[in-house]
Design an enzyme around this catalytic site. Structure first.
Site, short mmCIF file in Angstrom:
data_model
loop_
_atom_site.label_atom_id
_atom_site.label_comp_id
_atom_site.label_asym_id
_atom_site.label_seq_id
_atom_site.Cartn_x
_atom_site.Cartn_y
_atom_site.Cartn_z
N HIS A 82 0.60 -1.49 0.09
CA HIS A 82 -0.38 0.07 -0.19
C HIS A 82 0.69 1.62 -0.36
O HIS A 82 1.46 1.37 0.79
CB HIS A 82 -1.31 -0.08 1.27
CG HIS A 82 -1.78 1.09 1.48
ND1 HIS A 82 -2.65 1.22 0.78
CD2 HIS A 82 -2.36 2.39 1.36
CE1 HIS A 82 -3.57 1.78 0.44
NE2 HIS A 82 -2.98 2.89 1.28
N ARG A 168 -14.04 13.64 7.19
CA ARG A 168 -13.02 14.39 6.86
C ARG A 168 -12.52 14.86 5.94
O ARG A 168 -11.85 16.44 5.96
CB ARG A 168 -11.80 12.96 7.50
CG ARG A 168 -11.82 12.12 8.84
CD ARG A 168 -10.63 11.25 8.75
NE ARG A 168 -9.82 11.50 8.36
CZ ARG A 168 -8.54 10.55 8.03
NH1 ARG A 168 -9.02 9.26 7.39
NH2 ARG A 168 -7.50 10.15 7.79
N SER A 183 -7.14 4.07 9.31
CA SER A 183 -8.67 4.34 7.45
C SER A 183 -7.50 3.24 6.57
O SER A 183 -8.38 2.68 6.58
CB SER A 183 -7.79 5.84 7.29
OG SER A 183 -8.24 5.61 5.58
N1 URA Z 1 -5.54 7.14 2.75
C1 URA Z 1 -6.90 6.99 3.30
O1 URA Z 1 -6.96 5.50 2.69
N2 URA Z 1 -6.85 7.16 4.81
C2 URA Z 1 -6.77 7.81 5.03
O2 URA Z 1 -7.15 8.52 5.79
C3 URA Z 1 -5.60 8.33 4.01
C4 URA Z 1 -5.18 8.54 3.23
#
Ligand code: URA
Ligand code: CA
Length: 431
Positions: A82, A168, A183
């Protein structure tokens, strides 16, 4: 438990218990807690922070708010990768076939682009015929037959994160370390991989603007991953300038194919080798870094990685001939080159601003519902420190609208700075 009291507790600097966090997330997912209260809590978390225990509870509560994908029908150790988001970051498209060609199964759920950053699913969908909205059964079958699959996140993966992220985004609470860590890790945990390799971007084009914050985010995500039994590692890489040379969906496919053929951006390849080596080690396919990198290079040099990419495209209904003939990809109507009128060095490439220009040309979305234009974007002539010879392009712009082309051609000159003197190349991998 009244939401009011929990907001007050966090506002005053208290720590929420695991039960309190699970209850907030389950009530919020159901719609029983209104957005205004959740926004207030997010802002209190932004200012007060969270303990590592609170962050871990929030991560798991969000992971369990929807489907928990079970990848056990796929043989072998599944390692996910990721990136925290960047510009010209085409790593997945290069890395996934390379790793799969080395014998490690790749089962990756990816997102779509938002704002100045691109998304792997959008890029792949620029290949005619590609279908990436899969059921989990199709996904697993794809990996078992082809060694690789990349699918769009299912609708019911971490619905709590989906709702909270949307909130957010409009309440100035995105750039909170515990909120970002929970997240990202909630999605990774729900997506079912056994191991996780993280690319934490730092710099002007990233959420984290300095190394200290990037390290804190990386450490937090590593400890959450390891605490749920998923071997997790992270690298901190530069996002002051774009990673590769292509910004835009079909252009990034062209770049990925170029790297898989042994050309393309050296920085992009370097990051792929570092992340890929970790994936192979965690998957148990290679013992150490040296062996892992040698395997990845061999997959590249022998053409097996390219072949794997082709196989994957075909397995998803895509036109695999694009690998040999990139002119089959969507093409922009207008192409304009900014040509160097003398030998010059690239002094600065402002990642965020260049990403936003590409987005406004149509390559990305301002809002979730926006549709995107696969053919448009920017191809850079080099990276910071590179010499652009007289007559060569500093950048090439692809557009489908004359006015937007004119605007982008003027705008881009503010964000690509040049120098007559040699310029030092910035560090690519910090830690
Ligand atoms: N990528 C995400 O999936 N969540 C975040 O809060 C920031 C970047
Ligand atoms: Ca991404």
């Amino acid at each position: 438990m009244r939401m009011y009291d929990l907001i007050l507790k966090k506002r005053n600097g208290g720590a929420l218990t695991e039960d309190e966090i699970y209850s907030i997330i389950s009530e919020y997912t159901k719609g029983a807690i209104p957005d205004y209260q959740m926004s207030a809590l997010a802002m209190a978390i932004y200012f007060r922070g969270m303990t590592p225990e609170e962050t871990a509870s929030l991560t798991l509560a969000m992971a369990h708010s929807g489907d928990m994908v079970d990848l056990s029908p796929i043989k072998g150790i599944k390692v996910d990768k990721h990136s925290t988001g960047g510009v010209a970051d085409t790593t997945t498209l290069v890395l996934a076939p390379m790793v799969a060609a080395c014998g490690a199964p790749v089962a990756k759920m990816s997102g779509r682009g938002l704002g100045h950053t691109g998304g792997t699913i959008d890029k792949l969908e620029s290949i005619p015929g590609m279908r990436l909205e899969l059921s989990v059964e199709e996904f697993i079958d794809n990996v078992n037959k082809c060694g690789i699959s990349i699918m769009a996140q299912t609708k019911n993966l971490t619905p709590a994160d989906r709702k909270l992220y949307g909130l957010r985004d409009v309440t100035a609470t995105v750039d909170s370390i515990p909120l970002i860590a929970s997240s990202i890790m909630s999605k990774k945990i729900a997506a079912g991989a056994d191991g996780i390799v993280l690319d934490v971007k730092v710099g002007r084009g990233a959420f984290m603007k300095d190394i200290e914050n990037a390290e804190e985010l990386a450490d937090l995500m590593i400890s959450i991953g390891n605490s749920v039994g998923k071997k997790t590692v992270a690298h901190i890489t530069n996002m002051d300038q774009p990673l590769g040379l292509a910004i835009g969906n079909a252009l990034e496919i062209v770049e990925a194919i170029g790297v898989l053929k042994g050309g393309g951006s050296k920085d992009l390849l370097e990051v792929c080798l570092v992340l890929g080596a970790d994936m192979l080690k965690i998957a148990g396919v290679a013992k150490d870094d040296g062996k892992a990198k040698a395997m990845l290079k061999d997959a590249l040099d022998s053409g097996r990685a390219l072949q794997k990419f082709k196989e994957f495209i075909k397995s998803r209904g895509g036109d695999e001939r694009v690998v040999d003939d990139v002119s089959l990809l969507p093409k922009a109507k207008y192409i304009e080159r900014w040509i160097a009128d003398k030998d010059v060095f690239i002094k600065d490439l402002m990642a965020m601003e260049l990403g936003l220009i590409a987005m406004k040309l149509g390559a990305g979305r301002e809002k979730k519902e926006d549709s995107i234009d696969y053919s448009v974007g920017i191809m850079l002539g080099g990276k910071v420190g590179d010499l652009i010879k007289k007559g060569a392009p500093i950048a090439t712009i692809y557009a489908n609208d004359k006015n937007r082309m004119g605007w982008a051609a003027r705008e881009i000159k503010k964000y690509i700075l040049l120098s007559d003197e040699p310029v030092e190349r910035p560090i690519l991998i910090h830690k």
